[in-house]
Motif scaffolding. Structure first.
Motif, PDB file in Angstrom:
ATOM      1  N   MET A   1       0.854  -1.204   0.000  1.00  0.00           N
ATOM      2  CA  MET A   1       0.000   0.000   0.000  1.00  0.00           C
ATOM      3  C   MET A   1       0.872   1.229   0.000  1.00  0.00           C
ATOM      4  SD  MET A   1      -2.551   1.291   2.983  1.00  0.00           S
ATOM      5  CE  MET A   1      -3.656  -0.096   2.803  1.00  0.00           C
ATOM      6  N   PRO A  37       3.818  -0.050  -4.554  1.00  0.00           N
ATOM      7  CA  PRO A  37       3.271  -0.613  -5.785  1.00  0.00           C
ATOM      8  C   PRO A  37       3.265   0.415  -6.894  1.00  0.00           C
ATOM      9  CG  PRO A  37       1.504  -0.027  -4.293  1.00  0.00           C
ATOM     10  CD  PRO A  37       2.796   0.169  -3.534  1.00  0.00           C
ATOM     11  N   LEU A  40      -1.487   3.924  -9.950  1.00  0.00           N
ATOM     12  CA  LEU A  40      -2.660   3.600 -10.750  1.00  0.00           C
ATOM     13  C   LEU A  40      -2.534   4.154 -12.168  1.00  0.00           C
ATOM     14  CD1 LEU A  40      -5.681   4.121  -8.367  1.00  0.00           C
ATOM     15  CD2 LEU A  40      -4.782   1.977  -9.245  1.00  0.00           C
ATOM     16  N   SER A  44      -1.807  -2.004 -15.460  1.00  0.00           N
ATOM     17  CA  SER A  44      -2.007  -3.035 -14.458  1.00  0.00           C
ATOM     18  C   SER A  44      -1.340  -4.326 -14.899  1.00  0.00           C
ATOM     19  CB  SER A  44      -3.510  -3.281 -14.246  1.00  0.00           C
ATOM     20  OG  SER A  44      -4.145  -2.107 -13.802  1.00  0.00           O
ATOM     21  N   MET A  48      -3.184  -9.937 -12.838  1.00  0.00           N
ATOM     22  CA  MET A  48      -4.089  -9.559 -11.759  1.00  0.00           C
ATOM     23  C   MET A  48      -5.497  -9.400 -12.318  1.00  0.00           C
ATOM     24  SD  MET A  48      -2.248  -9.355  -9.005  1.00  0.00           S
ATOM     25  CE  MET A  48      -3.160  -8.308  -7.882  1.00  0.00           C
ATOM     26  N   ARG A  50      -8.222  -8.938 -10.201  1.00  0.00           N
ATOM     27  CA  ARG A  50      -8.989  -8.069  -9.316  1.00  0.00           C
ATOM     28  C   ARG A  50      -8.571  -6.620  -9.531  1.00  0.00           C
ATOM     29  NH1 ARG A  50      -9.405  -5.959  -4.032  1.00  0.00           N
ATOM     30  NH2 ARG A  50     -11.453  -6.342  -3.078  1.00  0.00           N
ATOM     31  N   ARG A  52      -7.864  -2.584  -8.611  1.00  0.00           N
ATOM     32  CA  ARG A  52      -7.087  -1.918  -7.561  1.00  0.00           C
ATOM     33  C   ARG A  52      -7.935  -0.824  -6.930  1.00  0.00           C
ATOM     34  NH1 ARG A  52      -1.686  -2.441  -7.477  1.00  0.00           N
ATOM     35  NH2 ARG A  52      -1.388  -0.261  -6.869  1.00  0.00           N
ATOM     36  N   ARG A  54      -7.990   2.707  -4.780  1.00  0.00           N
ATOM     37  CA  ARG A  54      -7.281   3.912  -4.330  1.00  0.00           C
ATOM     38  C   ARG A  54      -8.261   4.763  -3.545  1.00  0.00           C
ATOM     39  NH1 ARG A  54      -2.915   7.249  -5.329  1.00  0.00           N
ATOM     40  NH2 ARG A  54      -3.310   9.474  -5.583  1.00  0.00           N
ATOM     41  N   LEU A 160     -14.481  -4.280  -7.768  1.00  0.00           N
ATOM     42  CA  LEU A 160     -13.088  -4.746  -7.719  1.00  0.00           C
ATOM     43  C   LEU A 160     -12.991  -6.209  -8.120  1.00  0.00           C
ATOM     44  CD1 LEU A 160     -12.006  -3.073  -4.358  1.00  0.00           C
ATOM     45  CD2 LEU A 160     -11.310  -2.356  -6.646  1.00  0.00           C
ATOM     46  N   ASP A 165     -10.854  -1.118 -11.612  1.00  0.00           N
ATOM     47  CA  ASP A 165     -10.166  -0.285 -10.634  1.00  0.00           C
ATOM     48  C   ASP A 165     -11.146   0.757 -10.097  1.00  0.00           C
ATOM     49  OD1 ASP A 165      -7.854  -1.661 -11.167  1.00  0.00           O
ATOM     50  OD2 ASP A 165      -6.963  -0.094 -12.419  1.00  0.00           O
ATOM     51  N   ASP A 203      -5.098  -0.488  -2.056  1.00  0.00           N
ATOM     52  CA  ASP A 203      -3.769  -0.548  -2.650  1.00  0.00           C
ATOM     53  C   ASP A 203      -3.014   0.764  -2.462  1.00  0.00           C
ATOM     54  OD1 ASP A 203      -3.812  -3.237  -4.214  1.00  0.00           O
ATOM     55  OD2 ASP A 203      -5.702  -2.275  -4.752  1.00  0.00           O
ATOM     56  N   GLU A 204      -3.742   1.871  -2.485  1.00  0.00           N
ATOM     57  CA  GLU A 204      -3.134   3.182  -2.288  1.00  0.00           C
ATOM     58  C   GLU A 204      -4.082   4.062  -1.490  1.00  0.00           C
ATOM     59  OE1 GLU A 204      -0.264   4.478  -5.722  1.00  0.00           O
ATOM     60  OE2 GLU A 204      -2.226   4.004  -6.579  1.00  0.00           O
TER      61      GLU A 204
END
Length: 229
Positions: A1, A37, A40, A44, A48, A50, A52, A54, A160, A165, A203-204
């Motif tokens: 994160m 990471p 955004l 991506s 992945m 799923r 992300r 933010r 998600l 995202d 994630d952020e």
């Protein structure tokens, strides 16, 4: 994160200290023991599936979370990312409305309730549109009766899980673990809360704040809520 702070301006003693928030929720990269990471704004990982998450985390209402979310959405759209507004609440703020620009807005779901019609995010419409990024305001919001999920953060989880995202907004007073602290400072018990684990899974996170004096001026000028509110 990854977490950054939007403003390090001087703040009054009674307000929660952003540095304390970072430490309390272990939101620094060094606390979780992982490298920062990719932003955004970067492509991506194709492995992945799923989406992300933010979060623009506000120290209080009116500090500019929704403005920042919309501004980021516009920047990403200009660079070719498929961005839509799943739900935004401008509260009639002209500066916030201006940030919508040319962003596509998914029409809201209209839900009859006790003689009135309430509007919520149309999650099925967002899923059907399946953008790369959905902007979803007010993560702690409680949906109207008759919605698929009681809380908006559960709507976001579904987006998600579908590989979309999500960029969203949240005020610190809506975190369950801060409920008692906020009540002791303000004398007001916040009713709409969400589990801290929701923020932990982001994630952020970007902390948004402004100086108390500037916030009071915005309030007095009607830039947060209408003067009659």
């Amino acid at each position: 994160m990854s977490l950054s702070t939007a403003d390090n301006s001087h703040r009054e003693d009674e307000r929660p200290d952003p540095e304390a928030i970072l430490q309390r929720y272990k939101l620094r990269d060094s606390d979780v023991g992982v490298p920062t990471p990719a932003s955004l704004d970067d492509a991506s990982d194709p492995q992945m599936s799923r989406g992300r998450l933010r979060v623009y985390l506000g120290a209080s209402a009116g500090v500019g979370k929704t403005y920042a979310m919309l501004n980021e959405g516009c920047r990403r759209k200009e660079r070719g990312t498929d961005v839509v507004i799943g739900f935004v609440e401008t509260h009639g703020r002209a500066q916030t409305k201006s940030q919508i620009g040319e962003l596509e807005i998914i029409p809201r779901q209209r839900i009859p309730y006790r003689g009135v019609v309430l509007e919520e995010m149309d999650i099925d419409a967002v899923l059907a549109r399946h953008p790369q990024v959905a902007l979803v305001d007010e993560l702690a919001h409680t949906n109207a009766a008759g919605s698929r999920h009681r809380k908006r953060y559960k709507d976001v989880r579904e987006l998600l899980d579908a590989g979309i995202d999500v960029i969203t907004t949240l005020n610190v007073q809506h975190l369950e673990s801060l409920n008692d602290l906020v009540a002791s400072i303000t004398g007001i018990r916040v009713r709409e809360t969400l589990p801290d684990s929701v923020l932990d899974q982001a994630d952020e996170v970007e902390l948004v704040d402004i100086a108390p004096r500037a916030l009071r001026q915005r309030m007095q000028h009607g830039n947060i809520y209408p003067p009659s509110a």
